[in-house]
Design an enzyme around this catalytic site. Structure first.
Site, mmCIF file in Angstrom:
data_model
loop_
_atom_site.group_PDB
_atom_site.id
_atom_site.type_symbol
_atom_site.label_atom_id
_atom_site.label_comp_id
_atom_site.label_asym_id
_atom_site.label_seq_id
_atom_site.Cartn_x
_atom_site.Cartn_y
_atom_site.Cartn_z
ATOM 1 N N SER A 1 -7.073 3.924 9.562
ATOM 2 C CA SER A 1 -7.830 3.914 8.316
ATOM 3 C C SER A 1 -7.156 2.998 7.294
ATOM 4 O O SER A 1 -7.793 2.123 6.698
ATOM 5 C CB SER A 1 -7.931 5.348 7.777
ATOM 6 O OG SER A 1 -8.414 5.360 6.455
ATOM 7 N N LYS B 1 -8.279 -1.365 6.356
ATOM 8 C CA LYS B 1 -8.583 -1.852 5.003
ATOM 9 C C LYS B 1 -7.617 -2.941 4.573
ATOM 10 O O LYS B 1 -8.011 -3.935 3.965
ATOM 11 C CB LYS B 1 -8.561 -0.680 4.019
ATOM 12 C CG LYS B 1 -9.791 0.226 4.158
ATOM 13 C CD LYS B 1 -9.765 1.398 3.209
ATOM 14 C CE LYS B 1 -8.771 2.439 3.671
ATOM 15 N NZ LYS B 1 -8.818 3.694 2.919
ATOM 16 N N HIS C 1 0.846 -1.197 0.000
ATOM 17 C CA HIS C 1 0.000 0.000 0.000
ATOM 18 C C HIS C 1 0.873 1.234 0.000
ATOM 19 O O HIS C 1 1.824 1.323 0.780
ATOM 20 C CB HIS C 1 -0.904 0.022 1.237
ATOM 21 C CG HIS C 1 -1.747 1.247 1.310
ATOM 22 N ND1 HIS C 1 -2.926 1.367 0.624
ATOM 23 C CD2 HIS C 1 -1.566 2.425 1.967
ATOM 24 C CE1 HIS C 1 -3.441 2.574 0.850
ATOM 25 N NE2 HIS C 1 -2.638 3.228 1.662
ATOM 26 N N ASP D 1 -14.647 2.850 8.092
ATOM 27 C CA ASP D 1 -13.666 3.786 7.534
ATOM 28 C C ASP D 1 -14.318 4.737 6.541
ATOM 29 O O ASP D 1 -13.974 5.917 6.504
ATOM 30 C CB ASP D 1 -12.519 3.036 6.861
ATOM 31 C CG ASP D 1 -11.494 4.008 6.303
ATOM 32 O OD1 ASP D 1 -10.888 4.728 7.120
ATOM 33 O OD2 ASP D 1 -11.326 4.094 5.081
ATOM 34 N N ARG E 1 -14.038 12.980 8.625
ATOM 35 C CA ARG E 1 -12.732 13.628 8.861
ATOM 36 C C ARG E 1 -12.458 14.664 7.781
ATOM 37 O O ARG E 1 -11.919 15.734 8.065
ATOM 38 C CB ARG E 1 -11.621 12.578 8.893
ATOM 39 C CG ARG E 1 -11.600 11.759 10.192
ATOM 40 C CD ARG E 1 -10.697 10.538 10.063
ATOM 41 N NE ARG E 1 -9.346 10.914 9.697
ATOM 42 C CZ ARG E 1 -8.491 10.108 9.062
ATOM 43 N NH1 ARG E 1 -8.858 8.878 8.730
ATOM 44 N NH2 ARG E 1 -7.272 10.530 8.769
#
Lengths: 433, 433
Positions: free
Chosen positions: B183, B187, B82, B161, B168
């Site tokens: 967050s 995921k 990621h 999320d 947010r």
């Protein structure tokens, strides 16, 4: 302008200008800015605070979010007083009449009680017939005629505060000095008086836990007042124990009547005379506090103050016979003493705990819509510094029905009794201006 | 349990336990806790933070708020990667194929671009026919067969999320390390891979502005991974200038294809090889990074990596002829050079500014629902440390129509050119585990 950028600004400890604060308040009142953005901002303010200038600008934006009461049709200097709330605080019921009896013009808008703190309106409504709703013209006429009126705030007074306070209440953002200060002062300013006296209480029964916090709050509000050109002063007073002896609506009215006969508890009398003398000096009716004090004490002891209370009760539809004869007040069904299990000096007497019990007895409300029982409450026999012998009553409970052992236990826990002599606490720490 | 008390707890810097965090996440997802309470809590977290334990508990509560992807039907160690997002970041398009070509199992769920940062799904969709939607069984089958699939996150993945991020975004609570970490990790954990490699970017084009913040974020996420029993590592990489030369969807796919032929920009190649070798070691396919690096470089230069990309494109319905012949990609209508007005060394090249221009050209989106133009973007000729002569092109603009002077000005402002020689920046600062 975007609200998210303004939240970011305050999160980064920036300072708002007038347009930005106006944008926030207008947007919130007009429902263009949602609760979730305002609550995030409020929390950022809890951490980073507001400057004196921001606090004044916020207060003014809130003040002008609704109707402004115009008291200019009342002759003379209009004096107002506000207490930050406490247990057994019936000051307004004594202070209003004696100040008016000395020539002050008291056009007061008051609130209801919530949680462990009582409210002046609830207390007044324990006098049958007393009407806290008055049209503006009637209100002004009454003050011009007798110098005194105490009514409820209209729904259109500072709508921004109503929305903000409701949001703060559920987002843990109540205890933040600039937010408390702007909430109180926006209502006081919109209420239209010329001078404001704040009674900022500290201690276990008050909003502010410490003397230092109370002074910061007082100074913050005095600054706002100055910014808005109003003579604003503040007494810093102790609320570690209840004020006076009575807690509960009709019980407090009765105590106020006693005090207006010169037979009240000394702490309550003292606070009323000291606060009152400041108000009369603010009103420019007396040159200094000492001469005002003497005048106030005179009307407290010669019946002029009590007469003023009766005039107000009559003008607002209340049954004056209750003031003339306190035996007319309906009694609570159950009256029992809480007796001491120890011998010694009373060291602590938790005001908040007593306020909570009075509420549980039915004398207060947890949420805004609850009904209250005006008869119930507590009357203290012993306060901090007093000597008590085992078996002697500490206080009398006035209840609707049987009092549970649990509640008696809770009450007894409010007291701490020790062997060593304990000094009586100082009630008024300071008067700031 | 009352949400207002939990907000108060965090406001006072208290620590949540598991039940409290579960109560918050469950309540928010089930719409029992309103936005305005959650946003106040988020702001309090921005100020007081979360402990490592709280962050892990929050991540897990979020992870289990929706579907968990079970990849156990895929043989071998499933490796995931990621990137925290940047400008010109086409790493996944190169890294996925070369890791798969070396035996890694890459079952990747990706996101779309927003603001100045691009998204892998948008890039892949510039290949006509490419389908990012796959049923779970098909997804697993594809990874088992060719070792590689990149699809979109399903709507049911980590709904907590989705709600929290949207809140947010409008309450200035995005830039908070424990919230960013939970967050991302919720995921990744819900996506079911066995190992996670995070590419945490810092600099003017990244979420994290400083190397130090990037390292704190990386360590926070590694801690969460450890707490959940997943091998989690992180590269800390520089995003002060774009990665590679191309910015824009099809332009980045073309650059990825070049890179899979051993003809890509060296910074992109290096990041893919370094990140890939970590992933292959995490997958236990290679004993150490050096041997993995060699193997990856081999498949990058011998066409095995490119073959893997073609297999994925084919398996997901894309037109493979585009990969085989990049001239098939539709060209932008307007192609013009931005030329240098100065001679000297490039000192800064603001990644974010370039990302914003690429978005304005139509290659990105301001809000989630906008369409994008896959053809447009920028291709850099010069990067930090390069020498440029006045009149030489700095970059080429690919646009739908005439480019405004304003935009050219904006682009030129992204560059700072100085007389003194400038060092090329280090791309990968560190690999943490």
């Amino acid at each position: 302008m975007r609200m998210v950028d303004l939240i970011e600004l305050k999160k980064n400890n920036g300072e708002f200008n007038k347009e930005q604060i106006q944008f926030i308040i207008d947007g919130y009142v007009n429902e263009k800015i949602p609760d979730y953005q305002v609550s995030a901002l409020l929390m950022a303010i809890c951490f980073n605070g507001l400057t004196a200038k921001e606090t004044a600008l916020l207060t003014q934006a809130m003040e002008y979010s609704g109707d402004i009461i115009d008291l200019s049709m009342i002759e003379g200097v209009k004096v107002d007083k506000h207490s930050t709330g406490g247990v057994g605080d019936k000051t307004s019921l004594v202070l209003g009449p004696i100040v008016a009896a000395c020539g002050g013009k008291v056009a007061k808008m008051s609130g209801r009680g919530l949680g462990h703190t009582g409210g002046t309106l609830d207390k007044l409504e324990s006098i049958p017939g007393f009407n806290i709703y008055k049209e503006k013209d009637e209100f002004i006429k009454q003050v011009n005629e007798i110098g005194l009126a105490i009514i409820g705030q209209t729904a259109s007074l500072v709508p921004a505060d109503k929305k903000l306070y409701a949001l703060r209440d559920v987002t843990a953002t109540v205890s933040c000095i600039p937010l408390i200060a702007s909430s109180i002062m926006s209502k006081k300013l919109a209420s239209g008086a010329d001078t404001i006296l704040l009674d900022v209480k500290y201690g276990k029964g008050a909003f502010m836990q410490t003397k230092e916090d109370a002074k910061v709050l007082a100074k913050t509000m005095i600054e706002i007042g100055k910014h808005c050109g109003k003579d604003t002063r503040a007494t810093i007073s102790n609320m570690n124990q209840p004020l006076g002896n009575a807690i509960g609506n009709s019980l407090e009215v009765i105590e106020a009547i006693h005090t207006l006969k010169g037979k009240g508890p000394k702490d309550l009398e003292e606070l009323c005379l000291k606060a009152g003398s400041t108000m009369l000096v603010q009103a420019k009716l007396y040159e200094n506090e000492d001469s005002a004090y003497k005048a106030l004490k005179e009307v407290m002891y010669n019946g002029q103050g009590l007469k003023k209370l009766k005039e107000m009760v009559k003008a607002q539809g209340g049954n004056v016979s209750y003031i003339e004869n306190i035996d007319n007040f309906e009694k609570a069904n159950v009256m029992i003493d809480l007796t001491s299990k120890q011998t010694g000096y009373i060291k602590t007497l938790e005001a908040k705990a007593l306020g909570v019990v009075a509420m549980k007895l039915g004398g207060g409300r947890m949420t805004k819509d609850e009904d209250i029982d005006h008869r119930v409450g507590l009357v203290l026999n012993k306060k901090i510094g007093d000597y008590v012998v085992s078996g002697e009553p500490l206080l009398k409970i006035y209840a609707r029905d049987k009092v549970s052992d649990e509640l008696l236990e809770e009450l007894y826990h409010a007291y701490e009794i020790v062997d060593e002599k304990v000094d009586r606490p100082v009630l008024i720490e300071e008067i700031l201006k």
